[in-house]
Design a protein around this motif. Structure first.
Motif, mmCIF file in Angstrom:
data_model
loop_
_atom_site.group_PDB
_atom_site.id
_atom_site.type_symbol
_atom_site.label_atom_id
_atom_site.label_comp_id
_atom_site.label_asym_id
_atom_site.label_seq_id
_atom_site.Cartn_x
_atom_site.Cartn_y
_atom_site.Cartn_z
ATOM 1 N N ILE A 47 0.844 -1.200 0.000
ATOM 2 C CA ILE A 47 0.000 0.000 0.000
ATOM 3 C C ILE A 47 0.879 1.250 0.000
ATOM 4 C CG2 ILE A 47 -1.593 1.368 1.410
ATOM 5 C CD1 ILE A 47 -2.966 -0.855 -0.073
ATOM 6 N N ASN A 48 1.943 1.239 0.805
ATOM 7 C CA ASN A 48 2.839 2.394 0.857
ATOM 8 C C ASN A 48 3.509 2.634 -0.492
ATOM 9 O OD1 ASN A 48 2.214 2.715 3.548
ATOM 10 N ND2 ASN A 48 4.049 1.695 4.305
ATOM 11 N N GLN A 49 3.889 1.548 -1.171
ATOM 12 C CA GLN A 49 4.506 1.687 -2.489
ATOM 13 C C GLN A 49 3.520 2.275 -3.490
ATOM 14 O OE1 GLN A 49 5.985 -2.213 -3.547
ATOM 15 N NE2 GLN A 49 7.326 -2.321 -1.763
ATOM 16 N N ARG A 50 2.281 1.768 -3.459
ATOM 17 C CA ARG A 50 1.283 2.240 -4.425
ATOM 18 C C ARG A 50 0.817 3.659 -4.133
ATOM 19 N NH1 ARG A 50 -1.348 -3.382 -4.214
ATOM 20 N NH2 ARG A 50 -0.353 -4.418 -5.953
ATOM 21 N N SER A 51 0.893 4.046 -2.863
ATOM 22 C CA SER A 51 0.413 5.382 -2.501
ATOM 23 C C SER A 51 1.516 6.430 -2.543
ATOM 24 C CB SER A 51 -0.205 5.352 -1.101
ATOM 25 O OG SER A 51 0.764 5.039 -0.119
ATOM 26 N N ALA A 52 2.766 6.011 -2.793
ATOM 27 C CA ALA A 52 3.895 6.949 -2.727
ATOM 28 C C ALA A 52 3.702 8.121 -3.690
ATOM 29 C CB ALA A 52 5.206 6.219 -3.025
ATOM 30 N N SER A 53 3.296 7.838 -4.936
ATOM 31 C CA SER A 53 3.110 8.917 -5.912
ATOM 32 C C SER A 53 1.959 9.824 -5.501
ATOM 33 C CB SER A 53 2.850 8.337 -7.311
ATOM 34 O OG SER A 53 1.685 7.522 -7.307
ATOM 35 N N MET A 54 0.916 9.231 -4.910
ATOM 36 C CA MET A 54 -0.228 10.020 -4.449
ATOM 37 C C MET A 54 0.187 10.930 -3.293
ATOM 38 S SD MET A 54 -3.967 8.567 -3.300
ATOM 39 C CE MET A 54 -3.901 7.314 -4.568
ATOM 40 N N VAL A 55 0.999 10.403 -2.384
ATOM 41 C CA VAL A 55 1.481 11.206 -1.251
ATOM 42 C C VAL A 55 2.332 12.364 -1.763
ATOM 43 C CG1 VAL A 55 3.010 11.182 0.753
ATOM 44 C CG2 VAL A 55 1.345 9.349 0.436
ATOM 45 N N ARG A 56 3.221 12.091 -2.729
ATOM 46 C CA ARG A 56 4.059 13.163 -3.290
ATOM 47 C C ARG A 56 3.192 14.237 -3.932
ATOM 48 N NH1 ARG A 56 7.354 8.826 -4.932
ATOM 49 N NH2 ARG A 56 6.442 8.895 -7.026
ATOM 50 N N LEU A 57 2.180 13.800 -4.693
ATOM 51 C CA LEU A 57 1.284 14.765 -5.343
ATOM 52 C C LEU A 57 0.573 15.629 -4.313
ATOM 53 C CD1 LEU A 57 -1.042 14.234 -8.333
ATOM 54 C CD2 LEU A 57 -2.055 15.023 -6.204
ATOM 55 N N LEU A 58 0.021 14.999 -3.282
ATOM 56 C CA LEU A 58 -0.726 15.745 -2.273
ATOM 57 C C LEU A 58 0.180 16.704 -1.507
ATOM 58 C CD1 LEU A 58 -3.044 12.896 -0.951
ATOM 59 C CD2 LEU A 58 -3.773 14.959 -2.150
ATOM 60 N N LYS A 59 1.376 16.247 -1.147
ATOM 61 C CA LYS A 59 2.299 17.134 -0.429
ATOM 62 C C LYS A 59 2.717 18.316 -1.303
ATOM 63 C CE LYS A 59 4.210 13.913 2.963
ATOM 64 N NZ LYS A 59 5.426 13.203 3.444
ATOM 65 N N GLY A 60 2.920 18.049 -2.599
ATOM 66 C CA GLY A 60 3.261 19.139 -3.522
ATOM 67 C C GLY A 60 2.136 20.158 -3.624
ATOM 68 N N GLN A 61 0.893 19.660 -3.699
ATOM 69 C CA GLN A 61 -0.263 20.560 -3.778
ATOM 70 C C GLN A 61 -0.445 21.329 -2.469
ATOM 71 O OE1 GLN A 61 -2.100 21.297 -6.377
ATOM 72 N NE2 GLN A 61 -1.145 19.850 -7.774
ATOM 73 N N ILE A 62 -0.168 20.685 -1.353
ATOM 74 C CA ILE A 62 -0.271 21.363 -0.050
ATOM 75 C C ILE A 62 0.774 22.473 0.047
ATOM 76 C CG2 ILE A 62 0.150 21.045 2.426
ATOM 77 C CD1 ILE A 62 -1.248 18.318 2.163
ATOM 78 N N ASP A 63 2.007 22.192 -0.413
ATOM 79 C CA ASP A 63 3.049 23.235 -0.417
ATOM 80 C C ASP A 63 2.621 24.410 -1.293
ATOM 81 O OD1 ASP A 63 4.651 21.792 1.263
ATOM 82 O OD2 ASP A 63 5.923 20.961 -0.318
ATOM 83 N N ARG A 64 2.033 24.109 -2.453
ATOM 84 C CA ARG A 64 1.568 25.176 -3.355
ATOM 85 C C ARG A 64 0.517 26.038 -2.667
ATOM 86 N NH1 ARG A 64 -2.904 25.654 -6.063
ATOM 87 N NH2 ARG A 64 -3.513 23.488 -5.655
ATOM 88 N N CYS A 65 -0.436 25.393 -2.004
ATOM 89 C CA CYS A 65 -1.498 26.135 -1.314
ATOM 90 C C CYS A 65 -0.942 26.992 -0.177
ATOM 91 C CB CYS A 65 -2.543 25.160 -0.765
ATOM 92 S SG CYS A 65 -3.679 24.544 -2.010
ATOM 93 N N GLU A 66 0.026 26.451 0.543
ATOM 94 C CA GLU A 66 0.600 27.212 1.663
ATOM 95 C C GLU A 66 1.344 28.448 1.165
ATOM 96 O OE1 GLU A 66 2.842 24.185 3.635
ATOM 97 O OE2 GLU A 66 1.173 23.624 4.965
ATOM 98 N N LYS A 67 2.062 28.323 0.042
ATOM 99 C CA LYS A 67 2.733 29.489 -0.540
ATOM 100 C C LYS A 67 1.716 30.518 -1.029
ATOM 101 C CE LYS A 67 6.851 26.890 -1.997
ATOM 102 N NZ LYS A 67 7.592 26.337 -3.143
#
Length: 580
Positions: A295-315
């Protein structure tokens, strides 16, 4: 190291005993590096799992269920063609190392009996599954290894199979006392367990420590009488087949830490849970661990995407707050414009500033107003009024954009929290589909993801009073859980933060302890998981409404009460979980 050579020796003996002469009836490949073979032997079906995962490589019989792709991979189809209907002739470990051979007799297309061998190599990230013909020619492998990947050893169809380079060590089943004593002595003055690991094939450090502990004086890590120690160790290795009594080592929280073929005296035996067979012990140890790793392997790309979008929103949020802060001067601009208009008669073009009486000041003070020397007093006034209008518009726009950004940030943080709660592929797929719906991810054409997955289920706990407590794992599940609850059941949620919907399956006279345990779960499965004094709102389900068109998991509620919870992981583990 759960799957060292010592453990694999016990596995090989168990598999050879149970599968010898068995017929291969079914082969599936749930993962690119895992096979499940159904083998009919001894009037029962056995499910043999062979896994070459970098982190969880292993072989054992399993009672677990696995989700398979709609279309079997090429490796799986070739195995079916080559092996179905064949008979298991032998299962053996090679040289005491982490290499397992499964020899089979199969009938080819011409009706002739031909030998086939399936090789499992357990070597960390180099682990592999390889199918050989009777001449040790590679028919196929789960992982191909070309010249660019390894100059020492290639794994490609059509090539002759070369086993991993042999280690200059003694095989456990062939250990002789004199040879072992000579090897240990040659290692020099080092702890006995290190000398053993360097002398005997397939021994992990925990296993080597255990063997050394059994022959040394308590409190010592070396021996002066090497021949005597070697005699005891040689006798120990000779008795290994009759020592089978598999154990799973668990910590204080009940999590599996390791697995042993017999009780290890170097670990607390009170924490070693006995299993019926070696396969059963390995199934208990690897089951949830391997599933979570996948599950962690399959969700890794999703986690990266979400963290990237969260960083964008915070900026974006920081910029919007900066705009709002600068817009706070708009009233100052308006006052300056009005003071200039009130004093046009005494101002002249070319002045750099003017000290004007500020009739807005309750104390009757003055204000220094900067002036543009290129403009007339009236034009300076208009300039300040334009700044005022611009700041006013910017403030309104920034406030609206900030609200949108905060909603988006809350949504993304909620999705990231949901990913962390996934324990199965169904839950992960529901989150993926939600992110596709909202445009954060593209629709996939992966055949594995297109197959019909069973509907995910919430966590189910039972309180100290015997009442069910359900906890949603993601936004879609939260919707199903809340809308499916009865009107007078209790609903809980962490206040003003992403978190799970929690339902107490009781409509009247909810015991105080049950309510407390439900609040503990609501706090733990929220963004405030490890915070103190997390506010938890609770109200009857009848007061919870979902606005039309709202995102999954979003609700409004009334008539709530609030409890403040500080939760430790031990508090959650104390509540009995009956469904993950």
């Amino acid at each position: 190291m759960p799957m060292d050579g010592l453990m694999l020796g016990f596995v090989a003996r168990e598999l050879n005993e149970k599968l010898l002469g068995g017929r291969i009836d079914k082969i599936t490949q749930p993962e690119k590096d895992a096979l499940v073979m159904v083998i009919r032997a001894g009037s029962e079906n056995h499910r043999l799992l062979l896994c070459a995962s970098p982190n969880n490589a292993r072989a054992h019989l399993t009672a677990g269920t696995f989700s398979n792709p709609l279309e079997p991979p090429m490796f799986c189809m070739l195995l079916r063609k080559q092996l179905l209907g064949g008979r298991v002739m032998a299962v053996k470990q090679i040289g005491g190392d982490r290499i397992l051979h499964i020899d089979m007799d199969v009938v080819d297309d011409l009706g002739d009996h031909v030998p086939r061998r399936l090789v499992l190599e357990i070597m960390g990230r180099h682990s592999n599954l390889i199918l050989l013909d009777g001449d040790d020619r590679i028919l196929e492998a789960a992982r191909h290894v070309n010249m660019e990947m390894s100059r020492v050893r290639q794994i490609q169809p059509g090539m002759t199979y070369l086993p991993p380079p042999p280690q200059d060590k003694l095989a456990p089943e062939e250990v002789a006392a004199d040879a072992l004593a000579e090897r240990i002595a040659a290692q020099g003055d080092i702890p006995l367990f290190k000398a053993l690991a360097a002398s005997v094939s397939g021994l992990s450090m925990p296993s080597a420590r255990e063997l050394a502990y059994r022959v040394l004086t308590p409190g010592c890590d070396r021996t002066e009488d090497i021949p005597a120690a070697a005699d005891k160790l040689a006798d120990f290795f000779a008795r290994l087949p009759e020592m089978v009594s598999p154990r799973v080592l668990r910590d204080d929280n009940g999590d599996a830490l390791d697995v042993f073929p017999f009780p290890y005296l170097t670990f607390d035996t009170a924490h070693q849970e006995q299993a019926g067979t070696v396969s059963d012990a390995l199934d208990r140890y690897f089951g949830s661990r391997d599933r979570q790793d996948r599950i962690n392997q399959r969700s890794a790309s999703m986690v990266r995407l979400l963290k990237g979008q969260i960083d964008r929103c915070e900026k974006k949020l920081a910029l919007q707050e900066e705009e709002l802060a600068s817009a706070d001067r708009m009233e100052e601009y308006r006052i300056m414009g009005e003071l200039i208009n009130a004093n046009l008669y005494q101002l002249k073009k070319g002045q750099t500033e003017a000290q004007l009486y500020n009739y807005y000041d309750e104390n009757g003070g003055t204000m220094t107003v900067p002036l543009d020397v290129r403009l007339s007093p009236a034009q300076n006034a208009q300039k300040y009024f334009k700044k005022y209008q611009k700041a006013r518009s910017a403030r309104q726009t920034a406030a609206e954009q900030k609200e949108k950004t905060l909603k988006e940030l809350n949504y993304l943080e909620s999705m990231l929290l949901d990913v962390g709660k996934c324990v199965g592929e169904s839950e992960l797929e529901e989150i993926r589909q939600e992110l596709v719906r909202t445009g954060y991810m593209k629709r996939t054409t992966n055949r594995r993801q297109q197959r019909a997955l069973p509907q995910s289920k919430p966590y189910r706990y039972v309180s100290s009073d015997g009442i069910d407590i359900l906890v949603g794992k993601n936004a879609v599940q939260n919707d199903r859980l809340t809308t499916g609850a009865r009107p007078n059941e209790m609903w809980l949620h962490a206040k003003d933060m992403p978190g799970s919907h929690v339902i107490i399956r009781c409509e009247e006279n909810i015991p105080e302890q049950t309510l407390k345990e439900a609040a503990i779960l609501a706090a733990w499965y929220s963004k405030g998981q490890r915070s103190s004094m997390v506010p938890i709102d609770y109200t009857l389900r009848r007061y919870v409404k979902k606005p039309s068109g709202a995102a999954p998991g979003f609700v409004i509620y009334t008539n709530q009460h609030t409890a403040y919870m500080t939760v430790e992981e031990s508090d959650v583990r104390a509540i009995r979980q009956v469904e993950a």
